[in-house]
Motif scaffolding. Structure first.
Motif, mmCIF file in Angstrom:
data_model
loop_
_atom_site.group_PDB
_atom_site.id
_atom_site.type_symbol
_atom_site.label_atom_id
_atom_site.label_comp_id
_atom_site.label_asym_id
_atom_site.label_seq_id
_atom_site.Cartn_x
_atom_site.Cartn_y
_atom_site.Cartn_z
ATOM 1 N N SER A 1 -54.864 21.271 -21.126
ATOM 2 C CA SER A 1 -54.006 21.298 -19.949
ATOM 3 C C SER A 1 -52.548 21.490 -20.356
ATOM 4 O O SER A 1 -51.818 22.296 -19.765
ATOM 5 N N GLU A 2 -52.120 20.759 -21.386
ATOM 6 C CA GLU A 2 -50.749 20.897 -21.873
ATOM 7 C C GLU A 2 -50.497 22.305 -22.397
ATOM 8 O O GLU A 2 -49.436 22.897 -22.151
ATOM 9 N N GLN A 3 -51.471 22.840 -23.131
ATOM 10 C CA GLN A 3 -51.298 24.178 -23.694
ATOM 11 C C GLN A 3 -51.263 25.247 -22.597
ATOM 12 O O GLN A 3 -50.498 26.200 -22.684
ATOM 13 N N ASN A 4 -52.070 25.078 -21.557
ATOM 14 C CA ASN A 4 -52.037 26.033 -20.450
ATOM 15 C C ASN A 4 -50.684 26.017 -19.758
ATOM 16 O O ASN A 4 -50.160 27.064 -19.375
ATOM 17 N N GLU A 5 -50.107 24.831 -19.586
ATOM 18 C CA GLU A 5 -48.776 24.732 -19.001
ATOM 19 C C GLU A 5 -47.748 25.417 -19.897
ATOM 20 O O GLU A 5 -46.830 26.097 -19.418
ATOM 21 N N HIS A 6 -47.910 25.251 -21.198
ATOM 22 C CA HIS A 6 -47.010 25.882 -22.168
ATOM 23 C C HIS A 6 -47.109 27.401 -22.074
ATOM 24 O O HIS A 6 -46.099 28.113 -22.085
ATOM 25 N N VAL A 7 -48.328 27.907 -21.975
ATOM 26 C CA VAL A 7 -48.555 29.351 -21.857
ATOM 27 C C VAL A 7 -47.937 29.876 -20.560
ATOM 28 O O VAL A 7 -47.280 30.924 -20.551
ATOM 29 N N GLN A 8 -48.143 29.147 -19.463
ATOM 30 C CA GLN A 8 -47.586 29.579 -18.181
ATOM 31 C C GLN A 8 -46.070 29.658 -18.230
ATOM 32 O O GLN A 8 -45.473 30.596 -17.685
ATOM 33 N N ARG A 9 -45.434 28.682 -18.874
ATOM 34 C CA ARG A 9 -43.971 28.715 -18.992
ATOM 35 C C ARG A 9 -43.528 29.930 -19.800
ATOM 36 O O ARG A 9 -42.548 30.608 -19.462
ATOM 37 N N GLY A 10 -44.255 30.202 -20.887
ATOM 38 C CA GLY A 10 -43.929 31.356 -21.714
ATOM 39 C C GLY A 10 -44.069 32.661 -20.956
ATOM 40 O O GLY A 10 -43.224 33.552 -21.058
ATOM 41 N N GLN A 11 -45.132 32.775 -20.173
ATOM 42 C CA GLN A 11 -45.359 33.988 -19.400
ATOM 43 C C GLN A 11 -44.319 34.150 -18.295
ATOM 44 O O GLN A 11 -43.880 35.268 -17.999
ATOM 45 N N LYS A 12 -43.893 33.032 -17.707
ATOM 46 C CA LYS A 12 -42.844 33.094 -16.691
ATOM 47 C C LYS A 12 -41.536 33.568 -17.296
ATOM 48 O O LYS A 12 -40.795 34.345 -16.679
ATOM 49 N N ASP A 13 -41.248 33.122 -18.516
ATOM 50 C CA ASP A 13 -40.032 33.577 -19.199
ATOM 51 C C ASP A 13 -40.065 35.088 -19.412
ATOM 52 O O ASP A 13 -39.049 35.778 -19.261
ATOM 53 N N VAL A 14 -41.243 35.630 -19.764
ATOM 54 C CA VAL A 14 -41.375 37.077 -19.945
ATOM 55 C C VAL A 14 -41.180 37.790 -18.609
ATOM 56 O O VAL A 14 -40.522 38.838 -18.541
ATOM 57 N N ASP A 15 -41.733 37.229 -17.524
ATOM 58 C CA ASP A 15 -41.533 37.798 -16.188
ATOM 59 C C ASP A 15 -40.039 37.946 -15.888
ATOM 60 O O ASP A 15 -39.580 38.990 -15.402
ATOM 61 N N GLU A 16 -39.298 36.893 -16.174
ATOM 62 C CA GLU A 16 -37.858 36.897 -15.893
ATOM 63 C C GLU A 16 -37.127 37.905 -16.770
ATOM 64 O O GLU A 16 -36.211 38.603 -16.309
ATOM 65 N N MET A 17 -37.537 38.011 -18.034
ATOM 66 C CA MET A 17 -36.916 38.975 -18.936
ATOM 67 C C MET A 17 -37.165 40.404 -18.462
ATOM 68 O O MET A 17 -36.272 41.251 -18.478
ATOM 69 N N LEU A 18 -38.387 40.691 -18.025
ATOM 70 C CA LEU A 18 -38.710 42.033 -17.559
ATOM 71 C C LEU A 18 -37.942 42.384 -16.286
ATOM 72 O O LEU A 18 -37.569 43.536 -16.071
ATOM 73 N N GLU A 19 -37.692 41.387 -15.450
ATOM 74 C CA GLU A 19 -36.908 41.633 -14.242
ATOM 75 C C GLU A 19 -35.461 41.959 -14.609
ATOM 76 O O GLU A 19 -34.820 42.820 -13.981
ATOM 77 N N LEU A 20 -34.941 41.304 -15.639
ATOM 78 C CA LEU A 20 -33.587 41.627 -16.115
ATOM 79 C C LEU A 20 -33.542 43.034 -16.701
ATOM 80 O O LEU A 20 -32.564 43.771 -16.504
ATOM 81 N N ILE A 21 -34.593 43.415 -17.409
ATOM 82 C CA ILE A 21 -34.658 44.767 -17.970
ATOM 83 C C ILE A 21 -34.721 45.786 -16.838
ATOM 84 O O ILE A 21 -34.066 46.833 -16.898
ATOM 85 N N ARG A 22 -35.504 45.488 -15.791
ATOM 86 C CA ARG A 22 -35.572 46.373 -14.623
ATOM 87 C C ARG A 22 -34.168 46.589 -14.044
ATOM 88 O O ARG A 22 -33.785 47.713 -13.718
ATOM 89 N N ARG A 23 -33.431 45.502 -13.922
ATOM 90 C CA ARG A 23 -32.071 45.606 -13.384
ATOM 91 C C ARG A 23 -31.195 46.470 -14.290
ATOM 92 O O ARG A 23 -30.450 47.342 -13.825
ATOM 93 N N ASP A 24 -31.277 46.234 -15.596
ATOM 94 C CA ASP A 24 -30.437 46.985 -16.534
ATOM 95 C C ASP A 24 -30.812 48.466 -16.561
ATOM 96 O O ASP A 24 -29.938 49.325 -16.720
#
Length: 331
Positions: free
Chosen positions: A70-93
């Motif tokens: 459960s802890e590891q799944n939460e960790h993975v989800q946070r990591g994937q959310k960070d990538v989502d945010e990075m890709l949105e910044l790249i889209r903007r740029d």
């Protein structure tokens, strides 16, 4: 900037909802004993104490392992959310890349006009095109995305790869051509050569993206209304268009397009697979069309409401696109 990095295959990465049996989470040793994976040493390669098999409290061990997963799944989800945010910044740029290029260091701008840059493009393209197809698929962009977003390999998913690929798929064929890749690499170099975007650039990027999204959404609004009147609109088409829509040529073309879009070979087209159709219909830049737009467009033709487009549903979609194109050409 060097955009190459060796990473494990994608199927080796953990995914959300990963589950394993208790027996899979322990290592069987000789002598009928088991070595439990030490939570604090999971990524250090060590193991906990060796425990005789008959002495294991399986109920307690199961609780511990479920908590750990459960802890590891939460960790993975946070990591994937960070990538989502990075890709949105790249889209903007990407939407304001001309502004970014104008203030990039002169040495970078000169490099991008040099033969050295094109040699780098050829070398990197060849390295990523692992199947020698002459194009780079979304999945083959995986190591580049890991490097660009500075993410853990397990945080980047196939969905991230597809989203990133679409930002540069200028011919909307589902893969990155050499021409597309040269623009992709140029953008990556420019983004990583500046010390962050300015407040003015960020504001401009958000405005450009909002305006582009508005254009796409206006077209989708029209699609939702006009598809209800497809028979009336078809009646207004020239005779050669009507004849084509009732011909075997149209059916063959429609079936081939459906097959091309059916990336999974399942006989179903997923909403995100309709991306090139929306690009053609809206005449938008690749970065302007999002997964949300794809889902909204698919919903218009998804009579079965199963979340996918079946071949018979795709026939209406194809007919609609032909009719709209024909009527626009008459204006």
């Amino acid at each position: 900037a060097d955009m190459g990095v060796h990473v494990p295959p994608m199927d080796a990465a953990p995914s959300h909802g990963t589950e394993a049996s208790l027996e899979q989470m322990v290592t069987l040793h000789g002598g009928g004993s088991m070595a439990f994976i030490d939570k604090d040493d999971m990524f250090g390669g060590g193991t906990g104490p060796i425990i005789p098999y008959d002495d294991i409290d399986w109920s307690q061990a199961s609780k511990i392992l479920k908590h750990y997963l459960s802890e590891q799944n939460e960790h993975v989800q946070r990591g994937q959310k960070d990538v989502d945010e990075m890709l949105e910044l790249i889209r903007r740029d990407v939407s304001i890349i001309d502004r970014i290029e104008s203030r990039a260091p002169s040495s970078i701008r000169e490099f991008l006009e040099s033969d050295s840059f094109w040699h780098a493009v050829e070398a990197r393209f060849s390295e990523l095109d692992v199947d020698d197809s002459g194009s780079v698929s979304a999945e083959e962009l995986y190591p580049l995305i890991v490097q660009l977003t500075d993410s853990a390999p397990w945080a980047v998913t196939e969905s991230h790869c597809r989203s990133f690929s679409r930002l540069f798929d200028f011919d909307a064929n589902g893969d990155i051509s050499f021409r597309d890749f040269s623009k992709l690499l140029k953008t990556c170099i420019l983004i990583t050569s500046i010390d962050g975007t300015t407040e003015e650039e960020r504001a401009a990027g958000h405005q450009v993206m909002a305006e582009a999204a508005s254009v796409v959404e206006e077209v989708l609004d029209a699609v939702e209304q006009d598809v209800k009147c497809i028979d009336r609109f078809e009646a207004q088409c020239p005779e050669e268009v009507k004849s084509f829509l009732n011909s075997n040529s149209f059916k063959d073309t429609m079936k081939q397009r459906f097959s091309d879009l059916d990336s999974s070979g399942s006989g179903l087209v997923a909403p995100e697979d309709l991306y090139p159709v929306i690009i053609e219909l809206t005449q938008s830049e690749p970065w302007a069309v999002t997964d949300t737009h794809c889902r909204r467009f698919a919903k218009v033709f998804d009579d079965s409401e199963d979340g996918f487009i079946q071949e018979e549903e795709f026939e209406l979609l194809a007919r609609f696109c032909v009719v709209v194109s024909a009527l626009e050409s008459l204006e």
